[in-house]
Design an enzyme around this catalytic site. Sequence first.
Site, PDB file in Angstrom:
ATOM      1  N   HIS A 467       0.389  -6.711  -4.023  1.00  0.00           N
ATOM      2  CA  HIS A 467      -0.335  -6.324  -2.811  1.00  0.00           C
ATOM      3  C   HIS A 467      -1.085  -5.000  -2.970  1.00  0.00           C
ATOM      4  O   HIS A 467      -1.024  -4.154  -2.079  1.00  0.00           O
ATOM      5  CB  HIS A 467       0.649  -6.202  -1.636  1.00  0.00           C
ATOM      6  CG  HIS A 467       1.339  -7.476  -1.292  1.00  0.00           C
ATOM      7  ND1 HIS A 467       2.520  -7.531  -0.581  1.00  0.00           N
ATOM      8  CD2 HIS A 467       0.994  -8.762  -1.537  1.00  0.00           C
ATOM      9  CE1 HIS A 467       2.889  -8.799  -0.425  1.00  0.00           C
ATOM     10  NE2 HIS A 467       1.984  -9.559  -0.996  1.00  0.00           N
TER      11      HIS A 467
HETATM   12  C1  LIG Z   1       0.381 -13.700  -7.689  1.00  0.00           C
HETATM   13  C2  LIG Z   1      -0.013 -13.242  -6.312  1.00  0.00           C
HETATM   14  C3  LIG Z   1       0.733 -13.644  -5.216  1.00  0.00           C
HETATM   15  C4  LIG Z   1       0.392 -13.224  -3.933  1.00  0.00           C
HETATM   16  N1  LIG Z   1       1.038 -13.747  -2.856  1.00  0.00           N
HETATM   17  C5  LIG Z   1       0.528 -13.518  -1.620  1.00  0.00           C
HETATM   18  C6  LIG Z   1       0.975 -14.265  -0.500  1.00  0.00           C
HETATM   19  O1  LIG Z   1       1.807 -15.170  -0.608  1.00  0.00           O
HETATM   20  N2  LIG Z   1       0.427 -13.997   0.718  1.00  0.00           N
HETATM   21  C7  LIG Z   1      -0.526 -13.030   0.887  1.00  0.00           C
HETATM   22  O2  LIG Z   1      -0.950 -12.795   2.025  1.00  0.00           O
HETATM   23  N3  LIG Z   1      -0.982 -12.317  -0.176  1.00  0.00           N
HETATM   24  C8  LIG Z   1      -0.512 -12.584  -1.414  1.00  0.00           C
HETATM   25  N4  LIG Z   1      -1.055 -11.950  -2.485  1.00  0.00           N
HETATM   26  C9  LIG Z   1      -2.079 -10.917  -2.252  1.00  0.00           C
HETATM   27  C10 LIG Z   1      -3.444 -11.477  -1.834  1.00  0.00           C
HETATM   28  O3  LIG Z   1      -3.710 -12.703  -2.453  1.00  0.00           O
HETATM   29  C11 LIG Z   1      -4.499 -10.426  -2.146  1.00  0.00           C
HETATM   30  O4  LIG Z   1      -4.230  -9.263  -1.387  1.00  0.00           O
HETATM   31  C12 LIG Z   1      -5.907 -10.885  -1.825  1.00  0.00           C
HETATM   32  O5  LIG Z   1      -6.213 -12.075  -2.500  1.00  0.00           O
HETATM   33  C13 LIG Z   1      -6.898  -9.793  -2.193  1.00  0.00           C
HETATM   34  O6  LIG Z   1      -8.195 -10.258  -1.955  1.00  0.00           O
HETATM   35  P1  LIG Z   1      -9.460  -9.477  -2.516  1.00  0.00           P
HETATM   36  O7  LIG Z   1     -10.648 -10.228  -2.061  1.00  0.00           O
HETATM   37  O8  LIG Z   1      -9.338  -8.045  -2.181  1.00  0.00           O
HETATM   38  O9  LIG Z   1      -9.324  -9.554  -4.109  1.00  0.00           O
HETATM   39  P2  LIG Z   1      -9.165 -10.826  -5.038  1.00  0.00           P
HETATM   40  O10 LIG Z   1      -8.782 -12.006  -4.241  1.00  0.00           O
HETATM   41  O11 LIG Z   1      -8.317 -10.406  -6.181  1.00  0.00           O
HETATM   42  O12 LIG Z   1     -10.639 -11.113  -5.525  1.00  0.00           O
HETATM   43  C14 LIG Z   1     -11.353 -10.329  -6.419  1.00  0.00           C
HETATM   44  C15 LIG Z   1     -12.205 -11.268  -7.258  1.00  0.00           C
HETATM   45  O13 LIG Z   1     -13.192 -10.510  -7.909  1.00  0.00           O
HETATM   46  C16 LIG Z   1     -13.324 -10.962  -9.229  1.00  0.00           C
HETATM   47  N5  LIG Z   1     -13.842  -9.853 -10.007  1.00  0.00           N
HETATM   48  C17 LIG Z   1     -13.216  -8.682 -10.291  1.00  0.00           C
HETATM   49  N6  LIG Z   1     -14.023  -7.893 -11.019  1.00  0.00           N
HETATM   50  C18 LIG Z   1     -15.176  -8.581 -11.184  1.00  0.00           C
HETATM   51  C19 LIG Z   1     -16.393  -8.290 -11.861  1.00  0.00           C
HETATM   52  N7  LIG Z   1     -16.585  -7.135 -12.500  1.00  0.00           N
HETATM   53  N8  LIG Z   1     -17.374  -9.236 -11.855  1.00  0.00           N
HETATM   54  C20 LIG Z   1     -17.193 -10.418 -11.200  1.00  0.00           C
HETATM   55  N9  LIG Z   1     -16.052 -10.739 -10.566  1.00  0.00           N
HETATM   56  C21 LIG Z   1     -15.065  -9.822 -10.555  1.00  0.00           C
HETATM   57  C22 LIG Z   1     -11.933 -11.386  -9.620  1.00  0.00           C
HETATM   58  O14 LIG Z   1     -11.955 -12.279 -10.709  1.00  0.00           O
HETATM   59  C23 LIG Z   1     -11.406 -11.990  -8.331  1.00  0.00           C
HETATM   60  O15 LIG Z   1     -11.636 -13.374  -8.249  1.00  0.00           O
HETATM   61  C24 LIG Z   1      -0.715 -12.346  -3.776  1.00  0.00           C
HETATM   62  C25 LIG Z   1      -1.472 -11.937  -4.863  1.00  0.00           C
HETATM   63  C26 LIG Z   1      -1.136 -12.387  -6.135  1.00  0.00           C
HETATM   64  C27 LIG Z   1      -1.981 -11.944  -7.306  1.00  0.00           C
END
Ligand SMILES: Cc1cc2nc3c(=O)[nH]c(=O)nc-3n(C[C@H](O)[C@H](O)[C@H](O)COP(=O)(O)OP(=O)(O)OC[C@H]3O[C@@H](n4cnc5c(N)ncnc54)[C@H](O)[C@@H]3O)c2cc1C
Length: 536
Positions: A467
């Site tokens: 998280h």
């Molecule tokens: C294993 C795991 C289990 C989890 N379990 C839960 C759960 O059960 N419930 C819950 O609420 N939350 C859970 N979480 C947390 C939740 O999924 C995250 O907080 C949320 O997905 C974050 O979203 P985000 O858009 O900030 O980042 P992300 O969803 O991580 O998205 C970022 C994206 O940007 C891409 N990216 C990064 N750098 C670049 C770049 N330079 N160029 C192009 N693309 C790039 C990445 O590949 C990724 O796809 C979990 C997370 C993980 C990893």
Amino acid sequence: MMAYDYIIVGGGSAGCVLANRLSADPSIRVLLLEAGGSDANPLFTMPAGFAKMTKGVASWGWSTVPQRHLNGRVIWYTQAKVIGGGSSINAQLYTRGNRKDYDAWASEAGCEGWSYREVLPYFIRSEDNERLVNAYHGYGGPLGVSYPINPPPISHAFLRAAQEAGIPFNFDFNGAVQDGMGHYQLTTRSAERSSASRAFLKPIRDRTNLTVRLHTQTLRIDIERDRAIGVTVASGSVAETIHANREVILSSGAIGSPRLLQLSGIGPADELKRAGVPVVHDLPGVGSNLQDHLDLYAICECTGDHTYDRVGRPHRTVWAGLQYLLFKTGPVTSTLFETGGFWYADTEARSPDIQFHLGLGSGIEAGVTQMSNPGVTLNSAFLRPRSRGTVRLAGADPNAPPLIDPNYWEDPYDRACALKGLRLAREILRQPALKPFVLAERLPGDHLSSDEDLAEYAFRSAKTDHHPIGTCAMGIGPNAVVGPDLKLRGIDGLRVADASVMPSIPSCNTNGPTIMVAEKASDMILGKRPLLPAVL
Ligand SMILES: Cc1cc2nc3c(=O)[nH]c(=O)nc-3n(C[C@H](O)[C@H](O)[C@H](O)COP(=O)(O)OP(=O)(O)OC[C@H]3O[C@@H](n4cnc5c(N)ncnc54)[C@H](O)[C@@H]3O)c2cc1C
């Protein structure tokens, strides 16, 4: 040179929401860039596919730096690299935290417009709740939200045990009261994962004004005269520059976003110089304020086959697969963590500060011990850590892993509360209601009981709850990276919208809150009036 109105960098939980909302107007051209690949493999659809997801599937393959306050331990740190991001690989728990979390964003961090009453309508706008519609819930939105389909008897016994330990039953952690134990709501629909990609992108595949490029890593944001004018990307070995007519929106996650800003020369000048990156804009807060939940866990051996540990055996796998394909029932419909809840380590805390996740097996997540006989796991995470960490660059190479330092337990309060949470977990597992299911505690093991022993155990076994937040924090103070409008301070045409902008960590899993951030961001980017605050 190719040009779009909006370029969204990162197709994760936030990026998919933004791509959907911004491209709803056919006159706006939107590009979504994702470094990872497609989520077409059925593992991303089946709720129980989570069992594979922390073990290297669709992940960047990063680890933390040695953790000074965990005896130098290096912790495997799964971050998604696939369309849908974390929402495609997570355990699918749908939680929103406590209303006081968001009220603190507004009143303490100066994030005007982000109080609970103001963000609740954005949670509801996404939601397609299969069961609930009231002041806190809605249906008809893109994101499927459902209760577990058939929790096994040990889950119900666990809820009774929690009540025996003094923790009440709660039907809806996302409603009026967060306290208590119950079955979680899940981001699933019809026994399939409802990731941000499946919920927000799949239904709009035919929009011609939205381009989604997979396997395309953004190497840097291009800045000209204090304005983001586009990005430089690489697909394989081919690099190209793409122009943004209106804005670049950074949604690369709490590790990826500060990493890319620093690779683009935006961050603390001294850190950039140390990494060998020319300074474009000195912004001290980038990459600091990292907060995460650290999980400690107890594992018990079961008296029989009460969890899904044996589903991996060939004949059981075939049967589970058939049950799922033919009837959409059975173990494959389970996210494996679907029961748990919220309670207190610090009895003076303003709202629950411990979260429990009951794992229907052992060794479900990377690094967690697998029992030889069926086991059951109870994770406990301290929810409001005071320790703050960093995301820094090892060097100027965009392919080098970042230096991730959550700095767990730097503040002794975090350690004290985490150990209380672990004690609570053990106490619940020892209650009479679980006696028919639980043979004995195997980890930490009955012989470990002092704080020192339990801390030693935690040094060996603690894991991230995945998280991370806070590394491009929104606010008004000197360390704020974006304002409450999510615009990057000092550079025009650039916003950040993902988990990194949260100034303090919500008391829950972070996917739901991230989707909310992106929903609200989309209205601000399009210049729409905010949704009316909820009347509670
Ligand atoms: C294993 C795991 C289990 C989890 N379990 C839960 C759960 O059960 N419930 C819950 O609420 N939350 C859970 N979480 C947390 C939740 O999924 C995250 O907080 C949320 O997905 C974050 O979203 P985000 O858009 O900030 O980042 P992300 O969803 O991580 O998205 C970022 C994206 O940007 C891409 N990216 C990064 N750098 C670049 C770049 N330079 N160029 C192009 N693309 C790039 C990445 O590949 C990724 O796809 C979990 C997370 C993980 C990893």
